[in-house]
Motif scaffolding. Sequence first.
Motif, PDB file in Angstrom:
ATOM      1  N   MET A   1       6.871  15.179  52.293  1.00  0.00           N
ATOM      2  CA  MET A   1       5.770  14.706  51.455  1.00  0.00           C
ATOM      3  C   MET A   1       6.199  13.450  50.722  1.00  0.00           C
ATOM      4  O   MET A   1       7.390  13.250  50.434  1.00  0.00           O
ATOM      5  CB  MET A   1       5.353  15.780  50.458  1.00  0.00           C
ATOM      6  CG  MET A   1       4.777  17.022  51.101  1.00  0.00           C
ATOM      7  SD  MET A   1       4.211  18.225  49.884  1.00  0.00           S
ATOM      8  CE  MET A   1       5.780  18.772  49.204  1.00  0.00           C
ATOM      9  N   ALA A   2       5.227  12.613  50.404  1.00  0.00           N
ATOM     10  CA  ALA A   2       5.517  11.382  49.665  1.00  0.00           C
ATOM     11  C   ALA A   2       6.042  11.717  48.275  1.00  0.00           C
ATOM     12  O   ALA A   2       5.745  12.787  47.716  1.00  0.00           O
ATOM     13  CB  ALA A   2       4.263  10.524  49.579  1.00  0.00           C
TER      14      ALA A   2
ATOM     15  N   GLY B   1       5.715  19.991  44.068  1.00  0.00           N
ATOM     16  CA  GLY B   1       5.009  20.994  43.278  1.00  0.00           C
ATOM     17  C   GLY B   1       3.522  21.048  43.524  1.00  0.00           C
ATOM     18  O   GLY B   1       2.830  21.894  42.960  1.00  0.00           O
ATOM     19  N   VAL B   2       2.990  20.158  44.386  1.00  0.00           N
ATOM     20  CA  VAL B   2       1.555  20.224  44.695  1.00  0.00           C
ATOM     21  C   VAL B   2       1.265  21.427  45.579  1.00  0.00           C
ATOM     22  O   VAL B   2       0.205  22.034  45.508  1.00  0.00           O
ATOM     23  CB  VAL B   2       1.104  18.915  45.384  1.00  0.00           C
ATOM     24  CG1 VAL B   2      -0.331  19.020  45.871  1.00  0.00           C
ATOM     25  CG2 VAL B   2       1.234  17.758  44.408  1.00  0.00           C
ATOM     26  N   TYR B   3       2.218  21.807  46.406  1.00  0.00           N
ATOM     27  CA  TYR B   3       2.045  22.970  47.273  1.00  0.00           C
ATOM     28  C   TYR B   3       3.359  23.745  47.263  1.00  0.00           C
ATOM     29  O   TYR B   3       4.429  23.127  47.273  1.00  0.00           O
ATOM     30  CB  TYR B   3       1.679  22.522  48.696  1.00  0.00           C
ATOM     31  CG  TYR B   3       1.049  23.604  49.526  1.00  0.00           C
ATOM     32  CD1 TYR B   3      -0.214  24.088  49.215  1.00  0.00           C
ATOM     33  CD2 TYR B   3       1.716  24.153  50.613  1.00  0.00           C
ATOM     34  CE1 TYR B   3      -0.804  25.084  49.969  1.00  0.00           C
ATOM     35  CE2 TYR B   3       1.136  25.143  51.371  1.00  0.00           C
ATOM     36  CZ  TYR B   3      -0.124  25.603  51.043  1.00  0.00           C
ATOM     37  OH  TYR B   3      -0.697  26.584  51.793  1.00  0.00           O
ATOM     38  N   PRO B   4       3.339  25.067  47.214  1.00  0.00           N
ATOM     39  CA  PRO B   4       4.572  25.833  46.971  1.00  0.00           C
ATOM     40  C   PRO B   4       5.568  25.788  48.112  1.00  0.00           C
ATOM     41  O   PRO B   4       6.760  25.930  47.899  1.00  0.00           O
ATOM     42  CB  PRO B   4       4.060  27.256  46.752  1.00  0.00           C
ATOM     43  CG  PRO B   4       2.768  27.307  47.472  1.00  0.00           C
ATOM     44  CD  PRO B   4       2.178  25.944  47.337  1.00  0.00           C
ATOM     45  N   THR B   5       5.112  25.634  49.344  1.00  0.00           N
ATOM     46  CA  THR B   5       6.020  25.657  50.482  1.00  0.00           C
ATOM     47  C   THR B   5       5.722  24.490  51.402  1.00  0.00           C
ATOM     48  O   THR B   5       4.625  23.919  51.378  1.00  0.00           O
ATOM     49  CB  THR B   5       5.873  26.963  51.286  1.00  0.00           C
ATOM     50  OG1 THR B   5       4.528  27.076  51.757  1.00  0.00           O
ATOM     51  CG2 THR B   5       6.226  28.171  50.443  1.00  0.00           C
ATOM     52  N   THR B   6       6.695  24.147  52.217  1.00  0.00           N
ATOM     53  CA  THR B   6       6.485  23.150  53.255  1.00  0.00           C
ATOM     54  C   THR B   6       6.696  23.810  54.598  1.00  0.00           C
ATOM     55  O   THR B   6       7.398  24.812  54.714  1.00  0.00           O
ATOM     56  CB  THR B   6       7.455  21.969  53.105  1.00  0.00           C
ATOM     57  OG1 THR B   6       8.791  22.467  53.145  1.00  0.00           O
ATOM     58  CG2 THR B   6       7.205  21.227  51.809  1.00  0.00           C
TER      59      THR B   6
ATOM     60  N   LYS C   1      17.026  18.711  56.132  1.00  0.00           N
ATOM     61  CA  LYS C   1      16.753  20.105  56.488  1.00  0.00           C
ATOM     62  C   LYS C   1      15.419  20.558  55.917  1.00  0.00           C
ATOM     63  O   LYS C   1      14.779  21.473  56.449  1.00  0.00           O
ATOM     64  CB  LYS C   1      17.879  20.994  55.971  1.00  0.00           C
ATOM     65  CG  LYS C   1      17.816  22.419  56.484  1.00  0.00           C
ATOM     66  CD  LYS C   1      19.086  23.172  56.188  1.00  0.00           C
ATOM     67  CE  LYS C   1      19.027  24.562  56.813  1.00  0.00           C
ATOM     68  NZ  LYS C   1      20.286  25.303  56.601  1.00  0.00           N
ATOM     69  N   ASN C   2      14.960  19.933  54.831  1.00  0.00           N
ATOM     70  CA  ASN C   2      13.677  20.292  54.223  1.00  0.00           C
ATOM     71  C   ASN C   2      12.521  19.474  54.787  1.00  0.00           C
ATOM     72  O   ASN C   2      11.368  19.720  54.447  1.00  0.00           O
ATOM     73  CB  ASN C   2      13.734  20.094  52.706  1.00  0.00           C
ATOM     74  CG  ASN C   2      14.767  20.980  52.054  1.00  0.00           C
ATOM     75  OD1 ASN C   2      15.052  22.064  52.534  1.00  0.00           O
ATOM     76  ND2 ASN C   2      15.335  20.504  50.949  1.00  0.00           N
ATOM     77  N   ASP C   3      12.839  18.476  55.617  1.00  0.00           N
ATOM     78  CA  ASP C   3      11.812  17.539  56.077  1.00  0.00           C
ATOM     79  C   ASP C   3      11.474  17.659  57.555  1.00  0.00           C
ATOM     80  O   ASP C   3      10.391  17.269  57.974  1.00  0.00           O
ATOM     81  CB  ASP C   3      12.261  16.092  55.808  1.00  0.00           C
ATOM     82  CG  ASP C   3      12.364  15.780  54.326  1.00  0.00           C
ATOM     83  OD1 ASP C   3      11.799  16.552  53.530  1.00  0.00           O
ATOM     84  OD2 ASP C   3      13.015  14.785  53.971  1.00  0.00           O
ATOM     85  N   LEU C   4      12.413  18.175  58.359  1.00  0.00           N
ATOM     86  CA  LEU C   4      12.235  18.126  59.812  1.00  0.00           C
ATOM     87  C   LEU C   4      12.097  19.527  60.403  1.00  0.00           C
ATOM     88  O   LEU C   4      12.681  20.489  59.913  1.00  0.00           O
ATOM     89  CB  LEU C   4      13.418  17.414  60.472  1.00  0.00           C
ATOM     90  CG  LEU C   4      13.701  15.974  60.022  1.00  0.00           C
ATOM     91  CD1 LEU C   4      14.849  15.400  60.833  1.00  0.00           C
ATOM     92  CD2 LEU C   4      12.462  15.098  60.140  1.00  0.00           C
ATOM     93  N   VAL C   5      11.293  19.598  61.480  1.00  0.00           N
ATOM     94  CA  VAL C   5      11.110  20.829  62.256  1.00  0.00           C
ATOM     95  C   VAL C   5      11.308  20.481  63.723  1.00  0.00           C
ATOM     96  O   VAL C   5      10.770  19.479  64.207  1.00  0.00           O
ATOM     97  CB  VAL C   5       9.700  21.419  62.051  1.00  0.00           C
ATOM     98  CG1 VAL C   5       9.460  22.571  63.015  1.00  0.00           C
ATOM     99  CG2 VAL C   5       9.518  21.900  60.628  1.00  0.00           C
TER     100      VAL C   5
END
Length: 470
Positions: free
Chosen positions: A201-202, A207-212, A392-396
């Motif tokens: 996310m930019a 905190g706009v959404y609880p999970t990614t 690790k929090n940005d890529l799938v």
Amino acid sequence: MSKKLSAVIEESLLSSTSHGIPNIIRSDKLAIRLMWIFFAVVSTGLCSYMIVQSIMNYFSFETTSKIQIHTEKSSIFPAITICNSNYFTSEYSAQFIKNFTFDIQSDSNYFNYDQYYKLFQIVTSREELISQSYKFGDSFEKLILNCQILTVDCKNKEYWNYYYHQLYGNCYQINTKKENLIKVSRTGWNNALKIILNISMADGLEGVYPTTGAYIMIHNQTTSPLSTDPFGVSPGLDTNIAISRQFKSSLPKPYSNCDDDTSNSDAFNSKLFKLITSRNISYNQKLCMDLCFQDLIIQECKCYHVDFPFISDQSIKPCYIENDYECMNSKIENDFKESSIENDACQSQCPLECNSMNYKIFYSFTDFIKEKNNDDINKFYNFTGTNRRQMKNDLVSLYFYYETLSYEEIKEKESIDLVGLLSNLGGIAGLFLGISFLSLVEIIEIAFQILHYFIKRTKVDEIRGQIKPV
């Protein structure tokens, strides 16, 4: 005259192909005649019972299932719809939220659900924002970092379609364009469709959404993702998605509850059926029932439930204000207690299709990016200081592959067809009474002989009546 009629009937019965009656007539001993009468009655009773059972079995319309495994040399890959689970991801979203003043008190230091849904309601209800709604989510270039199957680079947009999902916003579909369908002739992980997603996310959207994460839907080329249950994929994982197929073909009514003509848009005079087919979407009952439940909420609450498919009038807004929630939850609770309400309202509008292709999904997870990989990538792109990112929090990472090119075909066949019924009846009648189809002709002959006798007798009486005594 009665003796002549009896003689005619007796002559016909003696020449009958059935065994019981001729032997009863020609027996000159009482004991033998009684024996033939007893066995004739018993055989007739058993024959009648078994014939009735056969006819009842035929009209119960029972079916048998035939399962076959078909192996193809090459198969069309299913369509895949990919969405970021977060509706707000772009810099445009960050700027919009930054300039927006909230009058909602947060109950959490980390995340405020009311704030998120308030934002979503504003974007999906204001006319000036609806036309710009695609700016709040991921662009294709940002979300799809890499796409490859064997030696084919499928990052090219010619393989993809844009799809706007009512809940997730910007989504992208691969393998939905008929002119660029992906076919595979090999199976297994080494021959997978490999996709890497950037679900970051930019800055300013924390905190706009609880999970990614990402939501994935696997479906036919002609099936709407709205009729497919999504499964979620978390960041930092290598996700292996093995796909198998099952084709089921059911017999139409009265053998089952399905209707054979659901591919014909004019076959059923149902508002929901016509709504689905008018959108060039392959019809299925699940989507129709979900739309029906949505329609019941719209009629009562004047808003739509975001978790259910919605393809109707865009002027209807989502249920997000407090009164909408109360109305919607009350409707759900009532239908939960009185489940027959939904069935009574929806079942007649949603015929069951006879043919369906189902995709069975088996997935497993392994770590995609370890801490050392994260450091290497940050060094490679010179992401240092505040620019350093947790990849690790940005890529799938996603691997889609057929487990096998075989598919299971389940076909229903009637247990007893008309030919089988006639064969059963003939076998039973022949076994117990020794009669066949031609024995029915003998009955017709006897009836004809009796009719001819009475016609002849009537004419003789008329001639006698016309002769005057001298």
